[in-house]
Design an enzyme around this catalytic site. Structure first.
Site: not given
Lengths: 339, 339, 339, 339
Positions: A150-151
């Site tokens: 995920g970012c």
């Protein structure tokens, strides 16, 4: 012969960023594009910037067609859809790189708690490699199933890894900001222009965000994680604070960051000042800065990424490169769009 | 062996865009960078996005050093400075591509009227090739001195050329909008964040803008030209209107645009709807759309470019490619940064 | 006793701007708010900026309740819904001010052609007063049904009225730009942050926009009207061009504009330079500038408004003030939000 | 008779916001405006949004003229200039409200360390009242010299005051974001459009920002303070984290915030979700939210303000109101500019 790549779910933001990156990749080629809603229409009907450049038709999802066309398949799909598609794609002999969360946890139970859903393919979780190259480089070559991180977890981990690995952290505070593309392309209160422009807000605070368990799983320490939405399209900052478990000097910290990231071509350590997200816009790079408040004995580190670059599609391509033995940075822009 | 390129004036917006483009160019390499104000410091001190990627030192301007390092030199300099530097660079045998206005007019007198200054090298004006490839392709191969066109003239010309060349135009109305990077990096009332954000204004209206004579020289018809500043970094729209000198059908117009631009790989003609500047962000492409208001018999055509791409640095690289016999689109990104 | 006002359709952008304006109005008070989708919830559930300031419940639409609570009702409703609601509200004795298009045309047929729908209350069209105060001031006192003009027609008319009334215009070119709030709050391709930010596009060109017949009805001349969407929330520029039917001087033009707008407190005529939309942000004011290109004999005039101010809710309040004999500018902010 | 107000330094962002607020103030009137650089020209030459609304001339600084015209004087001046002007203005009998930092510290030594300069009027520091009304309400009535608090200190203090006053805090982490207007109107790397738009960065981290001592002086606890610049004009978020010195429940926390801010009309406590800066744009209000991560036992609280409103000019007017016995919210907009 170039690696043949397919994208499933090309009508979203991460999908089109993959199209852009693979188009310029010297050792890979995009051979197949599918997207549920857009099937039967040209890809440029979803993305007018592709008009006259890439007018291929979007196809419906079909394992056989993907197998015939591709060696690697990127999944840009909603949660649980990836996990429903993945088994057949793996059985067909494809390397699967998922940009969603379905395979980011080694145990399905954590995923199910974080996302409040039943995992459709829990047996694959243990096999999947979490594609944070700077942490799991050794696990990637030959991997069949890769979960692109995920970012927020990417930015936070890159800011904090040298501290955590040095045993300095028993509690991490991570305040992060994200551009609006992180909220996806589906219309909602967090991506309507007039309600996002000229406004900033924290959201999902006090442990409520689904990326918090992912960050804790990656770093192995408790994390106070607070995301904020800011009025820009791309870009993410993770600002982390630690009261270290033992005294350290700024010189030690800087040396630790330099040493930790020296082998990693996409990470730049900057000493003189904190970086800006514009420094990495459109790239798969991260820039990291560490500082020490000597009066309080508190370490603050900052990492900037492009949430669609190192935070999603760029990192997925980097992981593919490493998995397949290609040069790590192949196809990844070196220089951001400035200004 | 790649073409060796120098940039004089690399600390501005067009300069750093050249750095980005040349860095990815398969047949050219950036060998020398100079900038008056930044000399002696790393280029990354002017552009933090280059830190860890291109940390070379900026050198002072020196013809001998440029001659030793480069075959081609791009000038990103204020008006009249280019014209003062050009003669020595040409004498040294370099191909000179000027991104400023000094060599955009075949006669120095028009330039002097438009810019209110004395031309330092009027004898070069007649030799210089105006680098609008889609108009002057045949003149470019072997050219010693190329003037990269202005951004507004490029967008307006590409919107109107098929109409003008068909003899349909005796008066052209061109309403254009530009992103703020067109105002340059020197601080002023047109590039301060808080005074530009959430605001649009027309400026230099009723013939007062210096690009108006350039547009008229390029198209050979009188032009009512009105620029507007809008709150975005990159992007330009030219919307042009013509009451044609004879009746035409929409089918004829569309055919004329398709035929006119078919040989030109960077121009896309779109029939279904007007394009958006995001369709070309970061590229050297243009997208053009033509429409006909049958009730009034008025033609409206629209062209979008990135003012730093096809409107400046991208076009300069395109012109170099054509001048040197390289593939026209070498080094120029095909796909915009989406979203 | 203050005028009691109701808003029907308070969950949209024009509705909440009315809430803001009426809250500060010295001679009016907001007594009733309804909105279909939001009924039963506090208004602050639709607009968090009202939390702790105006937490009243949104009510379902009910003519009796409105009649009991209010003297004037503002309608911020989709097309045709206003026309379905209006008859009963008028029968109940209310003054109706519609912010939509249903009553902007004196004949229903033009409306039906422009909007491609059947008018639900054509008998009211002739009675309705088009609420452009600077044109129809004399018709407003005592009016029962007022149609607040569209944003593009308002800006274009204010830019061109002095020219048209002087008989100088046989063809008007109007290039306009609008902030994104003009596209409404319903999610779509024209108001998603990541697809609007850093992008400009023309749309509905060559006569396709529904405001074109409204502009032509207001000005009585043929109009080439081209709207553009720009990345800001509020603001509109109308840039109009005219080749006058007889020669005029700039001095004449300036005098004509000053004289025309002298009696109108919300219009500022500016001679020295074109205005910016930031000059009127949050107000119901317009600033107008006229210029002459003497070389070509072409007049260019520019008008800026806030599309939600003078272009919608501010103008609706202004029209109410004039209709009811209140001071024209009552409740209307004088000074924009600067910066 | 209304309070007569003067502004010294009206050409900056806080100055023009004062002009806007005082223009609508029911019990105060702006009688005198001076600004060094703009003297002799109309105020609208500095702020075109005032053209036709407030065209008064800007005067040179002159104590006698201010004394003749005003009862209260607001100073929007660079550091140390306020302190040089203040003594004469106080001697002339004026109430002085300084928007700068010169009188925010009770001892000049802290100021001198934080700002690295010599205080020109140290004898006044002890007398000055720090104008955070929610903390120092009782000290304001009758005050001669008021220091309007800094924007970061205001937002951080409002987020944390109930925790600090309950004895829960021995270390506060405050991550803050600010709109670009906080960087002032003087051009520099932090307010050029193309370098700020689509970019976020932390700056002055690890204790380097001058607001850190002000926050610590206000709260009396050590603070890890990290400011971030985000691409918007107005708005500020303070997100603070505390590991409390004793266990607390969310119910206790919410009750403490409600009780603490109940007497204060400009503070809204919101339980359901964190607020957005758009909720307070253009107002002098703050919205505060408190949350508890029960797994970690960590409190997170969020406060949003408009940095030019409650963070500067709005708070200055609020402080004047309280100092002079006017209604606290007189002249302060209740409803933000939405959207």
């Amino acid at each position: 012969m170039p690696v043949r790549c397919a994208i499933v779910g090309a009508s979203g933001y991460t999908g089109v960023e993959l199209v852009r990156l693979l188009d310029a990749h010297p050792a890979a080629t995009l051979t197949h594009v599918s997207a549920e809603s857009a099937a039967g229409k040209p890809l440029s009907a979803s993305w007018s910037g592709l008009l006259g450049v890439d007018d291929r038709l979007v196809e419906p999802f079909d394992v056989g067609a993907i197998r015939a066309a591709a060696d690697v398949v990127f999944l840009g799909l909603p949660h649980t859809v990836s996990a429903r598609y993945a088994p057949a794609l793996l059985d067909a002999g494809l390397t699967v790189i998922d940009l969603g969360a379905d395979f980011r946890f080694r145990d399905a139970a954590t995923y199910e708690r974080a996302y409040g859903i039943v995992h459709p393919a829990p047996e694959l979780c243990a096999e999947a490699v979490y594609g944070l190259v700077e942490k799991n480089r050794a696990l990637l070559p030959g991997a069949r199933l890769i979960a692109a991180p995920g970012c927020y977890p990417t930015a936070t981990a890159l800011a904090a890894l040298p501290l955590v690995e040095a045993g300095l952290v028993d509690w991490l505070i991570a305040d992060c900001v994200s551009g609006v593309s992180g909220a996806g392309r589906k219309p909602g209160p967090r991506n309507l222009y007039c309600e996002v422009q000229e406004s900033v807000s924290a959201y999902s605070i006090a442990g409520a965000h689904r990326h918090r368990p992912e960050i804790e799983a990656t770093l192995g320490v408790p994390v106070t994680f607070t995301p904020h939405l800011v009025p820009m399209v791309r870009g993410m900052v993770a600002t982390v604070h630690v009261r270290p478990t033992r005294p350290v000097s700024l010189a030690e910290l800087r040396a630790a960051y330099r040493e930790r990231y020296a082998p990693h071509p996409l990470i730049t350590v900057r000493d003189d000042a904190p970086p800006a997200t514009a420094d990495v816009r459109g790239t798969a790079r991260a820039v990291v800065h560490v500082a020490l408040d000597e009066a309080l004995g508190v370490i603050t580190a900052v990492c900037v990424i492009d949430n669609l670059g190192k935070g999603a599609s760029g990192q997925a391509v980097q992981a593919m490169n490493v998995a397949l033995g290609l040069p790590e940075t192949a196809g990844l822009p070196r220089i951001p769009l400035l200004p």
